[in-house]
Design a protein around this motif. Structure first.
Motif, PDB file in Angstrom:
ATOM      1  N   THR A 274       0.808  -1.214   0.000  1.00 19.53           N
ATOM      2  CA  THR A 274       0.000   0.000   0.000  1.00 19.53           C
ATOM      3  C   THR A 274       0.842   1.265   0.000  1.00 19.53           C
ATOM      4  N   ARG A 275       2.132   1.184   0.319  1.00 23.85           N
ATOM      5  CA  ARG A 275       2.999   2.350   0.311  1.00 23.85           C
ATOM      6  C   ARG A 275       3.861   2.363  -0.950  1.00 23.85           C
ATOM      7  N   PRO A 276       4.137   3.544  -1.494  1.00 24.88           N
ATOM      8  CA  PRO A 276       4.980   3.607  -2.692  1.00 24.88           C
ATOM      9  C   PRO A 276       6.367   3.027  -2.428  1.00 24.88           C
ATOM     10  N   LEU A 277       6.929   2.410  -3.456  1.00 25.18           N
ATOM     11  CA  LEU A 277       8.313   1.950  -3.399  1.00 25.18           C
ATOM     12  C   LEU A 277       8.916   2.109  -4.781  1.00 25.18           C
ATOM     13  N   THR A 278      10.215   1.908  -4.858  1.00 21.09           N
ATOM     14  CA  THR A 278      10.919   2.097  -6.128  1.00 21.09           C
ATOM     15  C   THR A 278      11.378   0.766  -6.689  1.00 21.09           C
ATOM     16  N   LEU A 279      11.060   0.530  -7.955  1.00 22.42           N
ATOM     17  CA  LEU A 279      11.586  -0.610  -8.700  1.00 22.42           C
ATOM     18  C   LEU A 279      12.729  -0.142  -9.575  1.00 22.42           C
ATOM     19  N   LYS A 280      13.725  -0.991  -9.771  1.00 33.69           N
ATOM     20  CA  LYS A 280      14.879  -0.650 -10.579  1.00 33.69           C
ATOM     21  C   LYS A 280      15.203  -1.794 -11.531  1.00 33.69           C
ATOM     22  N   ILE A 281      15.726  -1.445 -12.692  1.00 27.55           N
ATOM     23  CA  ILE A 281      16.264  -2.468 -13.584  1.00 27.55           C
ATOM     24  C   ILE A 281      17.345  -3.241 -12.839  1.00 27.55           C
ATOM     25  N   GLY A 282      17.311  -4.549 -12.937  1.00 26.90           N
ATOM     26  CA  GLY A 282      18.255  -5.407 -12.226  1.00 26.90           C
ATOM     27  C   GLY A 282      17.729  -5.945 -10.923  1.00 26.90           C
ATOM     28  N   ASP A 283      16.610  -5.401 -10.425  1.00 29.32           N
ATOM     29  CA  ASP A 283      16.030  -5.943  -9.199  1.00 29.32           C
ATOM     30  C   ASP A 283      15.720  -7.431  -9.389  1.00 29.32           C
ATOM     31  N   PRO A 284      16.035  -8.267  -8.403  1.00 27.87           N
ATOM     32  CA  PRO A 284      15.716  -9.692  -8.526  1.00 27.87           C
ATOM     33  C   PRO A 284      14.214  -9.918  -8.490  1.00 27.87           C
TER      34      PRO A 284
END
Length: 291
Positions: A274-284
């Motif tokens: 429910t809270r924003p988070l950041t995804l990144k290229i390379g994340d498993p």
């Protein structure tokens, strides 16, 4: 090689060109800025590449304070991200079977689109009070089949002007297999941007079409429920670089991966946290298969 996020994409204006990102904010509504705007013609119909392939030539870029729009033979256009040029009047616009409250951008913005597309239209931004939900039938079916995970996804899953769900997840291995079939026929490969996914996953842990049997992904810190296969319309047959249309890759995909729900590429998803988070290229990416 374990699975990982290989690319991230947002499409600020429905059916216009997207933006490739190194990282992106994820909320329950999907990736930030994804399909928050939509074009509506003078007859009140929402506009897509299905009827107007030329929309593929409208390119978008996110700047600090604005959405930058460019198109062939047009001056660049900046649309404020803060909504300062939006109409003060909320109007209801229709996307498929959903009625969504939205507000129109300024006359200067609408004139730019009307001139490029050759027809009167207005650009709408989804209103902050909009409460559009995914198809409850598919979501409830997923809950029933995966009761051990359902609690993580309880609550609303509101989103903007995407066709039906907050996210579209694609498997790079499936595109690779499609392109192998196209190559065997002497045809050009299809780029992933024809299928307009938000998150692309790659790795030996996810073979071609494994998404058919994957109910759940853990992408970085995010939980994603893959609730519905994405049945494809003709938009992947539009060349995103030229706006030219043809029969491929749709014809080959139809021969390769047709299911009872249609010609399938990618999975529609809802988001757990429910809270924003950041995804990144390379994340498993942890994959839960359901064979």
């Amino acid at each position: 090689m374990a699975a990982y996020i290989s690319s991230l994409h947002v499409y600020p204006i429905k059916s216009c060109a997207g933006i490739d990102l190194r990282s992106a904010e994820l909320t329950r509504a999907g990736l930030a800025h994804d399909r928050r705007w939509m074009l509506v013609d003078d007859a009140g119909q929402f506009m897509t590449q299905r009827q107007l392939p030329r929309m593929a030539l409208i390119h978008t870029a996110l700047q600090a304070q604005s959405l930058l729009l460019t198109a062939p033979d047009m001056d660049p256009l900046r649309v404020p991200l803060d909504g300062s040029e939006l109409s003060g009047m909320v109007e209801n616009v229709v996307v498929w079977s959903a009625t969504v409250p939205a507000r129109a951008e300024s006359d200067r913005v609408n004139d730019w689109f009307s001139r490029f597309l050759g027809r009167g239209c207005r650009l709408f931004k989804v209103d902050l009070q909009a409460h559009r939900m995914p198809d409850p039938g598919w979501v409830q079916r997923w809950y029933a089949a995966h009761a051990d995970l359902a609690a993580e996804f309880s609550g609303d899953h509101v989103f903007g002007f995407a066709d039906g769900y907050p996210l579209l997840v694609a498997n790079q291995a499936s595109l690779d297999e499609l392109n192998a079939r196209l190559a065997a026929q002497g045809r050009q490969p299809a780029s992933m941007n024809r299928f307009r996914p938000n998150i692309v996953v790659q790795g030996d842990d996810w073979a071609a079409w494994d998404e058919d049997h994957t109910p759940f992904l853990r992408a970085g810190a995010a939980g994603l429920a893959l609730v519905k296969p994405c049945a494809r319309c003709p938009i992947p047959n539009v060349n995103p670089d030229t706006a030219e249309t043809g029969d491929e890759p749709g014809a080959t995909l139809a021969a390769l991966h047709t299911k009872p729900t249609g010609v399938i590429f990618g999975m529609n998803a809802i988001v757990a946290q429910t809270r924003p988070l950041t995804l990144k290229i390379g994340d498993p990416v942890e994959i839960s298969l359901d064979f």
